[in-house]
Motif scaffolding. Structure first.
Motif, PDB file in Angstrom:
ATOM      1  N   VAL A 156       5.948  12.046  -2.070  1.00  0.00           N
ATOM      2  CA  VAL A 156       4.983  11.564  -1.066  1.00  0.00           C
ATOM      3  C   VAL A 156       4.274  10.310  -1.577  1.00  0.00           C
ATOM      4  CG1 VAL A 156       2.845  12.101   0.159  1.00  0.00           C
ATOM      5  CG2 VAL A 156       4.639  13.826  -0.017  1.00  0.00           C
ATOM      6  N   ILE A 157       3.898  10.332  -2.844  1.00  0.00           N
ATOM      7  CA  ILE A 157       3.231   9.169  -3.444  1.00  0.00           C
ATOM      8  C   ILE A 157       4.155   7.951  -3.427  1.00  0.00           C
ATOM      9  CG2 ILE A 157       2.338   8.234  -5.611  1.00  0.00           C
ATOM     10  CD1 ILE A 157       1.432  11.116  -6.286  1.00  0.00           C
ATOM     11  N   LEU A 158       5.396   8.148  -3.837  1.00  0.00           N
ATOM     12  CA  LEU A 158       6.348   7.045  -3.876  1.00  0.00           C
ATOM     13  C   LEU A 158       6.671   6.542  -2.480  1.00  0.00           C
ATOM     14  CD1 LEU A 158       8.765   8.373  -6.638  1.00  0.00           C
ATOM     15  CD2 LEU A 158       7.032   6.595  -6.869  1.00  0.00           C
ATOM     16  N   MET A 159       6.786   7.478  -1.529  1.00  0.00           N
ATOM     17  CA  MET A 159       7.075   7.096  -0.158  1.00  0.00           C
ATOM     18  C   MET A 159       5.978   6.209   0.409  1.00  0.00           C
ATOM     19  SD  MET A 159       9.352   7.457   2.224  1.00  0.00           S
ATOM     20  CE  MET A 159      10.224   9.003   2.153  1.00  0.00           C
ATOM     21  N   SER A 160       4.741   6.526   0.078  1.00  0.00           N
ATOM     22  CA  SER A 160       3.611   5.741   0.557  1.00  0.00           C
ATOM     23  C   SER A 160       3.698   4.299   0.080  1.00  0.00           C
ATOM     24  CB  SER A 160       2.302   6.387   0.071  1.00  0.00           C
ATOM     25  OG  SER A 160       1.192   5.606   0.440  1.00  0.00           O
ATOM     26  N   PHE A 161       4.200   4.108  -1.144  1.00  0.00           N
ATOM     27  CA  PHE A 161       4.346   2.764  -1.689  1.00  0.00           C
ATOM     28  C   PHE A 161       5.566   2.060  -1.090  1.00  0.00           C
ATOM     29  CE2 PHE A 161       5.748  -0.387  -4.738  1.00  0.00           C
ATOM     30  CZ  PHE A 161       4.570  -0.967  -5.179  1.00  0.00           C
TER      31      PHE A 161
END
Length: 302
Positions: free
Chosen positions: A265-270
């Motif tokens: 989720v964190i990586l997707m946000s970036f």
């Protein structure tokens, strides 16, 4: 007096059990290198602060700074602010240097002009290396690709030219992954890199009370999120192709998008803010570009 060539910065916090081993391993070095040891006492209360003063009073090359506890990033920043050497070596106070470390470092720097030098190291009595005798890179694209191919981003097996560090500092709010963020920023500016398969450092990872072993998975994920939020906020610090490549290092075939997986989720946000053309130009391997593209596509259709 010879020009000061190397500043060794050592953050110290309640490591009385290990501190003398660390400092002594540096004081016994035989080298013509002019170097200083900077001990940053980060508010210790176990006797480490007394040991620091003892070394400072008995050895002219040891400088001691006492400060209120602020964490390892704060301590390293304090060390950077007073370092006078042409190169910087960050050493952890519970680790120690190999017998001929400074001689190896001196010979390497003398024979190869570079912005960043990396060395193999010893862990649990075994040498950890990159699998090659040496690597020399003289363009930033290859340097970043090599940097992002590795699963670990150790700070203490690298000697960095002070000029390349410039005004780059450690982010105090980030407790885990601060090394990756600092190195990503520094490597972004490097135009030359030299690796040699000679061990200069002994990494001690048996401490049950170390920062890495006491932090929960939730806290680690929170710090990864802080890292990428910082990178997005300070995008101007990075070459565009390097910026687009940074999340790739945390993606592998073992990590695909799931709303239940905090890291994805964190990586997707970036990644959702990256353009496809930016991913295609990213300074990372083809496999990493494929993973980035998959995350981008999943973000588009989720």
């Amino acid at each position: 007096m010879n020009k000061l060539q190397l500043s060794i910065i050592i953050p110290v916090y309640n490591v009385e059990k290990y501190l003398s081993r660390c400092v002594n391993s540096l004081l016994i070095q035989k080298s013509t290198f002019a170097y200083e040891i900077i001990l940053i006492d980060d508010g210790s209360n176990d006797g480490s602060e007394i040991t620091c003063d003892k070394y400072g009073s008995e050895n002219g090359i040891v400088r001691v700074i006492h400060k209120l506890n602020g964490g390892v990033s704060s301590a390293r920043n304090t060390g950077l602010s007073v370092a006078k050497g042409e190169f910087v070596w960050f050493v952890d106070s519970d680790d120690y240097a190999e017998k001929d470390s400074l001689r190896t470092i001196e010979e390497t720097i003398t024979s190869h002009n570079s912005d960043i030098y990396e060395f193999s190291f010893i862990r649990k009595n075994s040498k950890v290396s990159l699998g090659k005798d040496h690597i020399f890179l003289n363009n930033n694209k290859d340097i970043i690709r090599t940097f992002l191919k590795r699963p670990k981003f150790h700070l203490w097996n690298k000697i960095i030219r002070r000029k390349i560090i410039g005004d780059t500092t450690f982010v105090n709010e980030i407790k885990i992954g601060e090394d990756f963020l600092f190195l990503a920023t520094v490597f972004n500016k490097a135009n030359s890199y030299f690796y040699i398969d000679s061990a200069v450092y002994d990494y001690f990872d048996n401490r049950s009370d170390s920062a890495m072993t006491t932090l929960t998975e939730t806290v680690k994920n929170q710090n990864i999120e802080l890292i990428f939020n910082y990178i997005k906020k300070h995008k101007n610090l990075f070459n565009e192709n390097n910026y687009s490549a940074l999340p790739a290092v945390f993606i592998s075939k073992h990590l695909f998008f799931s709303p239940k997986n905090t890291m994805s989720v964190i990586l997707m946000s970036f990644i959702k803010d990256l353009q496809v053309k930016s991913i295609l130009k990213a300074n990372c391997t083809l496999k990493q570009k494929i993973y980035l593209t998959i995350f981008k596509i999943l973000n588009t259709f989720k």
